[in-house]
Scaffold this motif. Structure first.
Motif, mmCIF file in Angstrom:
data_model
loop_
_atom_site.group_PDB
_atom_site.id
_atom_site.type_symbol
_atom_site.label_atom_id
_atom_site.label_comp_id
_atom_site.label_asym_id
_atom_site.label_seq_id
_atom_site.Cartn_x
_atom_site.Cartn_y
_atom_site.Cartn_z
ATOM 1 N N GLY A 218 79.713 18.923 14.047
ATOM 2 C CA GLY A 218 78.070 18.863 13.636
ATOM 3 C C GLY A 218 77.383 18.186 14.442
ATOM 4 N N GLY A 219 77.593 17.747 15.815
ATOM 5 C CA GLY A 219 76.974 16.837 16.332
ATOM 6 C C GLY A 219 77.354 17.366 17.841
ATOM 7 N N PRO A 220 76.603 16.879 19.112
ATOM 8 C CA PRO A 220 77.028 16.970 20.404
ATOM 9 C C PRO A 220 78.333 16.266 20.624
ATOM 10 C CG PRO A 220 74.694 16.518 20.493
ATOM 11 C CD PRO A 220 75.267 16.349 18.906
ATOM 12 N N MET A 221 79.184 17.062 21.487
ATOM 13 C CA MET A 221 80.644 16.277 21.694
ATOM 14 C C MET A 221 80.470 15.628 23.161
ATOM 15 S SD MET A 221 84.466 18.052 21.513
ATOM 16 C CE MET A 221 84.249 18.764 23.049
ATOM 17 N N VAL A 222 80.789 14.465 23.173
ATOM 18 C CA VAL A 222 81.061 13.470 24.325
ATOM 19 C C VAL A 222 81.640 14.366 25.577
ATOM 20 C CG1 VAL A 222 81.378 11.343 25.399
ATOM 21 C CG2 VAL A 222 80.581 11.437 23.058
ATOM 22 N N HIS A 223 80.812 14.621 26.854
ATOM 23 C CA HIS A 223 81.383 15.030 27.782
ATOM 24 C C HIS A 223 81.777 13.960 29.050
ATOM 25 C CE1 HIS A 223 81.383 18.763 30.465
ATOM 26 N NE2 HIS A 223 82.429 18.607 30.174
ATOM 27 N N PHE A 224 83.184 13.445 28.691
ATOM 28 C CA PHE A 224 83.402 12.405 29.552
ATOM 29 C C PHE A 224 83.764 12.754 31.142
ATOM 30 C CE2 PHE A 224 84.414 10.238 25.659
ATOM 31 C CZ PHE A 224 83.876 8.898 26.130
ATOM 32 N N GLY A 225 84.237 14.082 31.281
ATOM 33 C CA GLY A 225 84.645 14.637 32.568
ATOM 34 C C GLY A 225 83.774 14.203 33.695
ATOM 35 N N PRO A 226 82.589 14.798 33.847
ATOM 36 C CA PRO A 226 81.646 14.657 34.741
ATOM 37 C C PRO A 226 81.375 13.317 35.158
ATOM 38 C CG PRO A 226 80.978 16.281 33.381
ATOM 39 C CD PRO A 226 82.027 15.798 32.729
ATOM 40 N N ALA A 227 80.977 12.516 34.099
ATOM 41 C CA ALA A 227 80.831 11.084 34.254
ATOM 42 C C ALA A 227 81.892 10.476 35.055
ATOM 43 C CB ALA A 227 80.618 10.262 32.992
#
Length: 428
Positions: A218-227
């Protein structure tokens, strides 16, 4: 020639070429049926209870079900007919899966994230849907597609890609602390064990692992990889969201998408209906990356391939065969037409022979010599015709005889005995 070309072409099809940089290591953790922890041990109501539940409610969600969907999108795909859905947990044995499928023939069944209904089954075939299905449990797109098919409605429009966002400092801090301490971060609620510190998938490097439970839809999923790739430059970073595996770090553009397409394209059906531990999914994904790297497709130069004239000539063989067949056809047509021309040969031979007989009583001196040469050619033509030699050869002898008889008539001063005039009068 045509037969020889055809045989060569067919025999060449058996040839093959095998090039390898070496055999990839055997998978450390394969996924055999029933021995990889894929059965969750969940229970479901009896067949009678399931049937009653489906009849009393349009949507039945059994305990442990992980699939989610957009109700509005599914109802829009169903049109005015409506839809009945039963959602069951993943990792059920075959008898319990059959019980869910037999609960109601008209209901759409969702077992884990596997979707079926009636005689149809539907599955995702692209990364944009795999990440929703295995990372968040969202099955809206395949579910809406199946519902529209069952209700004879137009296919629903494609959904936009899953929205992603960067982690907040509060979300990133415990992850980076865990990675600096042990090289991995296992979030609460995950089913992963300690990942391997080294792996053939990333030779000469120590990868970092982040394992997270299935993310809320339902919402944006956290994108840990680039960080994390920015925090740990030069280190491979593998992040697992539920059953979805992502890679960031060195050479990501060269193999990450290929690895995802290859892995989920092969194992997506099993991952959708079973409850594999995240460690099993991660190790299987690492094995696939290892196989891709050992194939030498991305970070190694291709080996030298010696020139093979047969491979170069092979595309021309079918055309050569067609040329031989066309030539055979032309020769056959000419052969069929030969009898029509051969009918004129006996008449021409008889006419010239009759001319030679009539002229023989008038010749003397030089005209007798040309007549003798003409009769010699006629005799040779007669023998060639009797022996069924090619008509072209017979006609050439008759042409020579006709030339000699024409010379004879010219020497005698008798235009009426010239072969063209004499034969035209006799054959008219």
């Amino acid at each position: 020639m045509a037969v020889g070309v055809l045989v060569t072409f067919l025999l060449v099809q058996r040839q093959s070429t095998y090039v390898s940089y070496g055999q990839a290591p055997a998978p450390a953790n394969p996924i055999p049926e029933g021995s990889a922890g894929e059965l969750s041990g969940a229970t479901i109501p009896s067949a009678e209870q399931l049937s009653a539940m489906v009849k009393s409610s349009p949507v039945v969600r059994l305990p442990g079900a992980i699939a989610t969907w957009d109700d509005n999108a599914v109802r829009a795909a169903a049109g005015t007919a409506g839809v009945r859905i039963i959602a069951a947990p993943p990792g059920l044995p075959k008898d319990l899966r059959d019980r869910v499928r037999n609960a109601d023939d008209d209901a759409v069944r969702i077992i884990g994230t596997e979707i079926s209904g009636g005689i149809y089954g539907v599955s995702s075939d692209r990364a944009a849907e795999w990440i929703r299905q295995f990372g968040t449990g969202d099955v809206t797109s395949p579910l809406a597609t199946l519902v529209a098919k069952l209700n004879h409605q137009p296919d629903p429009p494609d959904r936009p890609p899953l929205a992603r966002r960067d982690p907040t400092p509060a979300e990133l801090a415990p992850v980076t602390a865990g990675l600096r301490g042990t090289g991995h971060y296992l979030a609460p609620g995950t089913t992963a064990k300690t990942p391997p510190a080294t792996t053939p998938a990333f030779p000469g490097a120590q990868p970092l692992y982040v394992v997270l439970p299935q993310q809320p839809p339902g919402g944006p999923m956290v994108h840990f990889g680039p960080a994390l790739a920015r925090e740990f430059p030069g280190r491979p970073v593998v992040v697992v969201y539920g059953s979805w595996v992502e890679y960031d770090g060195p050479s990501a553009a060269e193999f990450a998408e290929v690895a995802s397409a290859s892995f989920y394209g092969q194992f997506g059906d099993r991952l959708s209906k079973y409850a594999y531990p995240q460690s099993t999914v991660l190790n299987a994904w690492l094995d696939r990356v290892t196989a891709i790297r050992y194939a030498g497709l991305f970070d190694r130069p291709l080996p030298y391939t010696p020139f093979d004239p047969l491979r170069v000539a092979l595309p021309a063989l079918p055309w050569l065969f067609a040329a031989c067949a066309a030539g055979f056809l032309i020769l056959s047509v000419r052969q069929v037409r030969q009898p029509a021309r051969a009918v004129r040969t006996p008449a021409r031979l008889a006419g010239l022979t009759a001319l030679a007989v009539e002229v023989s009583g008038l010749t003397d001196g030089e005209s007798a010599a040309s007549l003798t040469r003409g009769i010699t050619r006629l005799t040779a033509a007669r023998e060639a015709f009797d022996e069924q030699l090619p008509d072209k050869h017979v006609q050439r002898l008759l042409d020579q005889a006709e030339s000699e008889l024409d010379t004879t008539a010219e020497l005698l001063g008798r235009a009426d005995y010239r072969p063209a005039t004499f034969l035209r009068g006799r054959l008219a």
